[in-house]
Design a protein around this motif. Structure first.
Motif, PDB file in Angstrom:
ATOM      1  N   PHE A   1       1.730   7.243  -6.360  1.00 50.57           N
ATOM      2  CA  PHE A   1       0.747   8.312  -6.546  1.00 50.57           C
ATOM      3  C   PHE A   1       1.397   9.675  -6.319  1.00 50.57           C
ATOM      4  O   PHE A   1       1.236  10.600  -7.127  1.00 50.57           O
ATOM      5  CB  PHE A   1      -0.415   8.114  -5.576  1.00 50.57           C
ATOM      6  CG  PHE A   1      -1.413   9.237  -5.568  1.00 50.57           C
ATOM      7  CD1 PHE A   1      -2.359   9.354  -6.577  1.00 50.57           C
ATOM      8  CD2 PHE A   1      -1.401  10.186  -4.551  1.00 50.57           C
ATOM      9  CE1 PHE A   1      -3.272  10.404  -6.576  1.00 50.57           C
ATOM     10  CE2 PHE A   1      -2.309  11.223  -4.535  1.00 50.57           C
ATOM     11  CZ  PHE A   1      -3.253  11.333  -5.549  1.00 50.57           C
TER      12      PHE A   1
ATOM     13  N   LEU B   1      -4.574   3.451  -1.259  1.00 46.44           N
ATOM     14  CA  LEU B   1      -3.710   4.609  -1.055  1.00 46.44           C
ATOM     15  C   LEU B   1      -3.826   5.112   0.384  1.00 46.44           C
ATOM     16  O   LEU B   1      -4.927   5.255   0.917  1.00 46.44           O
ATOM     17  CB  LEU B   1      -4.089   5.730  -2.029  1.00 46.44           C
ATOM     18  CG  LEU B   1      -3.974   5.412  -3.526  1.00 46.44           C
ATOM     19  CD1 LEU B   1      -4.373   6.621  -4.354  1.00 46.44           C
ATOM     20  CD2 LEU B   1      -2.564   4.969  -3.882  1.00 46.44           C
TER      21      LEU B   1
ATOM     22  N   HIS C   1       0.828  -1.206   0.000  1.00 49.46           N
ATOM     23  CA  HIS C   1       0.000   0.000   0.000  1.00 49.46           C
ATOM     24  C   HIS C   1       0.864   1.258   0.000  1.00 49.46           C
ATOM     25  O   HIS C   1       0.528   2.253  -0.674  1.00 49.46           O
ATOM     26  CB  HIS C   1      -0.924  -0.004   1.219  1.00 49.46           C
ATOM     27  CG  HIS C   1      -1.978  -1.067   1.162  1.00 49.46           C
ATOM     28  ND1 HIS C   1      -2.866  -1.298   2.195  1.00 49.46           N
ATOM     29  CD2 HIS C   1      -2.297  -1.960   0.193  1.00 49.46           C
ATOM     30  CE1 HIS C   1      -3.674  -2.283   1.865  1.00 49.46           C
ATOM     31  NE2 HIS C   1      -3.339  -2.708   0.660  1.00 49.46           N
TER      32      HIS C   1
ATOM     33  N   TYR D   1       3.356   0.157  -9.849  1.00 53.36           N
ATOM     34  CA  TYR D   1       4.290   1.011  -9.127  1.00 53.36           C
ATOM     35  C   TYR D   1       5.111   1.801 -10.133  1.00 53.36           C
ATOM     36  O   TYR D   1       4.846   1.749 -11.334  1.00 53.36           O
ATOM     37  CB  TYR D   1       5.145   0.205  -8.145  1.00 53.36           C
ATOM     38  CG  TYR D   1       6.241  -0.642  -8.749  1.00 53.36           C
ATOM     39  CD1 TYR D   1       7.571  -0.250  -8.677  1.00 53.36           C
ATOM     40  CD2 TYR D   1       5.962  -1.865  -9.355  1.00 53.36           C
ATOM     41  CE1 TYR D   1       8.587  -1.023  -9.209  1.00 53.36           C
ATOM     42  CE2 TYR D   1       6.974  -2.649  -9.885  1.00 53.36           C
ATOM     43  CZ  TYR D   1       8.284  -2.216  -9.818  1.00 53.36           C
ATOM     44  OH  TYR D   1       9.284  -2.975 -10.352  1.00 53.36           O
TER      45      TYR D   1
ATOM     46  N   PHE E   1       2.075   1.814  -3.554  1.00 51.69           N
ATOM     47  CA  PHE E   1       1.046   2.475  -4.367  1.00 51.69           C
ATOM     48  C   PHE E   1       0.985   3.973  -4.040  1.00 51.69           C
ATOM     49  O   PHE E   1       0.895   4.814  -4.948  1.00 51.69           O
ATOM     50  CB  PHE E   1      -0.321   1.845  -4.116  1.00 51.69           C
ATOM     51  CG  PHE E   1      -0.449   0.427  -4.588  1.00 51.69           C
ATOM     52  CD1 PHE E   1       0.238  -0.021  -5.698  1.00 51.69           C
ATOM     53  CD2 PHE E   1      -1.265  -0.479  -3.909  1.00 51.69           C
ATOM     54  CE1 PHE E   1       0.125  -1.331  -6.136  1.00 51.69           C
ATOM     55  CE2 PHE E   1      -1.389  -1.785  -4.341  1.00 51.69           C
ATOM     56  CZ  PHE E   1      -0.695  -2.215  -5.450  1.00 51.69           C
ATOM     57  N   THR E   2       1.021   4.296  -2.744  1.00 51.49           N
ATOM     58  CA  THR E   2       0.921   5.695  -2.330  1.00 51.49           C
ATOM     59  C   THR E   2       2.132   6.497  -2.792  1.00 51.49           C
ATOM     60  O   THR E   2       1.995   7.640  -3.253  1.00 51.49           O
ATOM     61  CB  THR E   2       0.787   5.785  -0.801  1.00 51.49           C
ATOM     62  OG1 THR E   2      -0.259   4.920  -0.358  1.00 51.49           O
ATOM     63  CG2 THR E   2       0.466   7.205  -0.366  1.00 51.49           C
TER      64      THR E   2
ATOM     65  N   LEU F   1      -3.444   8.128   2.585  1.00 47.95           N
ATOM     66  CA  LEU F   1      -3.371   9.583   2.470  1.00 47.95           C
ATOM     67  C   LEU F   1      -3.547  10.271   3.816  1.00 47.95           C
ATOM     68  O   LEU F   1      -4.038  11.405   3.886  1.00 47.95           O
ATOM     69  CB  LEU F   1      -4.429  10.079   1.474  1.00 47.95           C
ATOM     70  CG  LEU F   1      -4.322   9.487   0.058  1.00 47.95           C
ATOM     71  CD1 LEU F   1      -5.438  10.010  -0.817  1.00 47.95           C
ATOM     72  CD2 LEU F   1      -2.959   9.799  -0.555  1.00 47.95           C
TER      73      LEU F   1
ATOM     74  N   SER G   1      -0.966   4.091 -10.055  1.00 45.17           N
ATOM     75  CA  SER G   1      -1.099   3.860  -8.610  1.00 45.17           C
ATOM     76  C   SER G   1      -2.510   3.420  -8.238  1.00 45.17           C
ATOM     77  O   SER G   1      -2.698   2.766  -7.202  1.00 45.17           O
ATOM     78  CB  SER G   1      -0.739   5.132  -7.841  1.00 45.17           C
ATOM     79  OG  SER G   1      -1.691   6.159  -8.077  1.00 45.17           O
ATOM     80  N   CYS G   2      -3.486   3.758  -9.055  1.00 41.27           N
ATOM     81  CA  CYS G   2      -4.880   3.348  -8.803  1.00 41.27           C
ATOM     82  C   CYS G   2      -5.223   2.035  -9.478  1.00 41.27           C
ATOM     83  O   CYS G   2      -6.357   1.549  -9.356  1.00 41.27           O
ATOM     84  CB  CYS G   2      -5.837   4.442  -9.275  1.00 41.27           C
ATOM     85  SG  CYS G   2      -5.617   6.025  -8.431  1.00 41.27           S
TER      86      CYS G   2
END
Length: 540
Positions: free
Chosen positions: A168, A314, A161, A376, A164-165, A316, A371-372
């Motif tokens: 992003f 993600l 995770h 990566y 992915f973040t 956040l 990322s969504c």
């Protein structure tokens, strides 16, 4: 006595140029901003069109570079792009799996990252030759920067995770630079620093692959050469000769095919298909001899199907968001430097222009969308792009073709990779990394500018002897110091007149250059302003 001094005739005064009227402050400010952020003036092509419809089409053409070549796209170009896309896909599949393992992520994510981002770049990218995908340096940075916050072996879900973040944030950072017209920021990373940093990162990546070549179960998370060598030689009793033999055979095969393709460029496809061929042969061999029983680790099951959504994964919010933000900015900057440098080099060889800001937006959107969709960090790696060019690509359509080929692999062929040995992936990574070392560039730096060579060497040693972050800091710091020295202590040389000529040349280089009596002619290699005014006064 008073002596009358005869008056000398006064020469007629030369006409003076009138002082121009002062311009309003806002006009001066807008002119400076336009010169800084809009040197290519993206609105010029829109403004010179007649009618709202034509202007709208011109604006769309600027926002979506694919509209520049799609209207005149031919079947001949499609044939070339089909061949190039399929050829690159044959390299992207094994490389994607290998780099995902290097990033301590599920191998399937390497294939995901060669599908969606490539489609986005085909629409948004301005380079005709760049092939989008993951890179070894970016893959190595993820565990190096995220591993302390979420160790991949202990908490793989949180680590994924965070990956992915970070992707992003890297995309937002890249797209933001492009939208704000800050493409010149990448130019602050000097070529010397990039060569040293990439060479050091390649060394670290190769050393990390000793784990796979020797069949070791446990290995250090550190990236410096001392810690890696200690981890290797402290486990000599755990070395697996079966894994070492298979890995060395694959590596020798890959290096031989690369050497053959360099000697005979017409057979470029040999080196491009070699990783996939070694992967297939290695998988068949492990299946036949039951390699798992002899210490040869395999990938295992790969999930079938195209990219699942990861938007809900993600992170956040604190406390993990800040480490993902830091990782995203660092990896985003490295990805931009590598991708834009590769795109520029191929564009120069084909005599067309690549727009920095457009490329930043394209890479940024590719990473945001990626990322969504369980991807990566992606950029334009040199190895794939070189294969793309050698295969005869004409447009960015080759990226779309590659994406379709990877999608077919994801839908139907992933079960075939169950018995793929990890040692073959290590050999593929080492083979790719050996091409990153740019020894001719380092030798050229030594001959041309010793200070630049020291900057290159400092960045390399920082990566190899400490870690990737320190090496990157040294690379950026050296680049900034180099710029400051150039403007604060500019090179100042005296010029002399060449005999029988009107030309002036440096007197320290040309012995025949003669000084002009009563006149000192200087060449200052920088603009004169407050930071160097005192130095120049003393120097003169």
């Amino acid at each position: 006595p008073v002596v009358d001094v005869p008056e000398t005739p006064v020469a007629a005064a030369a006409p003076r140029v009138p002082v121009p009227q002062a311009r309003p402050f806002l006009h001066i400010l807008s002119a400076h901003l336009k010169e800084t952020f809009f040197p290519d003036d993206p609105f010029r092509a829109v403004a010179r069109e007649d009618g709202h419809g034509r202007r709208a089409v011109a604006a769309l053409r600027y926002l979506f570079p694919c509209l520049e070549w799609l209207p005149c796209y031919t079947l001949r170009a499609l044939r070339s792009d089909l061949i190039a896309g399929v050829t690159v896909a044959s390299l992207a599949v094994p490389q994607g799996i290998s780099y995902a393992k290097l990033a301590d992520l599920p191998p399937i994510m390497g294939l995901y990252s060669s599908f969606v981002p490539a489609l986005v770049y085909a629409v948004m990218g301005s380079s005709r030759d760049l092939a989008v995908g993951t890179t070894a340096v970016g893959s190595l940075l993820f565990p190096a920067l995220l591993g302390k916050e979420a160790p991949p072996a202990e908490n793989p879900e949180l680590y994924m995770h965070l990956a992915f973040t970070a992707t992003f944030f890297a995309g937002v950072f890249q797209a933001g630079l492009g939208i704000l017209r800050l493409g010149f920021v990448v130019d602050f990373l000097s070529q010397a620093a990039i060569v040293g940093f990439m060479g050091g990162a390649a060394t670290v990546v190769c050393l990390q692959q000793l784990k796979g070549l020797l069949g070791l179960q446990h290995f250090t998370r550190a990236t410096d050469v001392v810690a890696v060598m200690r981890a290797v030689f402290s486990q000599t009793h755990h070395w697996r000769w079966e894994s070492l033999v298979l890995g060395c055979c694959c590596l020798i095969f890959l290096l031989m095919t690369r050497f053959f393709s360099k000697r005979r460029p017409k057979f470029f496809w040999v080196s491009a298909a070699a990783p996939l061929a070694s992967l297939i042969v290695g998988s068949v061999l492990v299946y036949l001899i039951h390699g798992q029983n002899h210490g040869i680790e395999v990938i295992g099951n790969l999930k079938k199907g195209v990219n699942p959504s990861s938007a809900k994964s993600l992170i956040l919010s604190p406390p993990h968001m800040m480490v993902a933000l830091k990782t995203g900015i660092i990896t985003g900057l490295i990805g931009l430097a590598e991708g834009i440098a590769v795109g520029r080099s191929f564009a120069m060889s084909k005599n067309y222009h690549v727009h920095n800001n457009k490329e930043m937006v394209a890479f940024g959107l590719a990473n945001i969308v990626g990322s969504c969709t369980s991807c990566y960090l992606t950029t334009g790696p040199f190895s794939r792009s070189a294969v793309n060019v050698n295969a005869g690509c004409k447009t960015a359509m080759s990226n779309a073709v590659m994406a379709v080929a990877v999608a077919v692999t994801l839908l139907f062929l992933t079960p075939l990779f169950h018995y793929t040995p990890l040692v073959v992936l290590s050999a593929i990574i080492i083979s790719a990394m050996l091409g990153v070392f740019d020894f001719p560039a380092a030798v050229r730096l030594w001959k041309v500018d010793k200070l630049d060579f020291c900057a290159c060497l400092g960045a390399y040693l920082g990566v190899v002897l400490d870690n990737i972050g320190i090496g990157l800091s040294i690379a950026v710091g050296i680049s900034v110091v180099r710029i400051l020295l150039f403007v604060a202590r500019p090179r100042t040389t005296a010029l002399g007149k060449m005999p029988n000529s009107t030309m002036y040349r440096r007197m320290d280089q040309y012995a025949m250059a003669e000084s002009v009596p009563g006149v000192l002619v200087l060449q200052v290699d920088a603009p004169i302003f407050f930071a160097n005014a005192s130095y120049l006064r003393e120097r003169i």
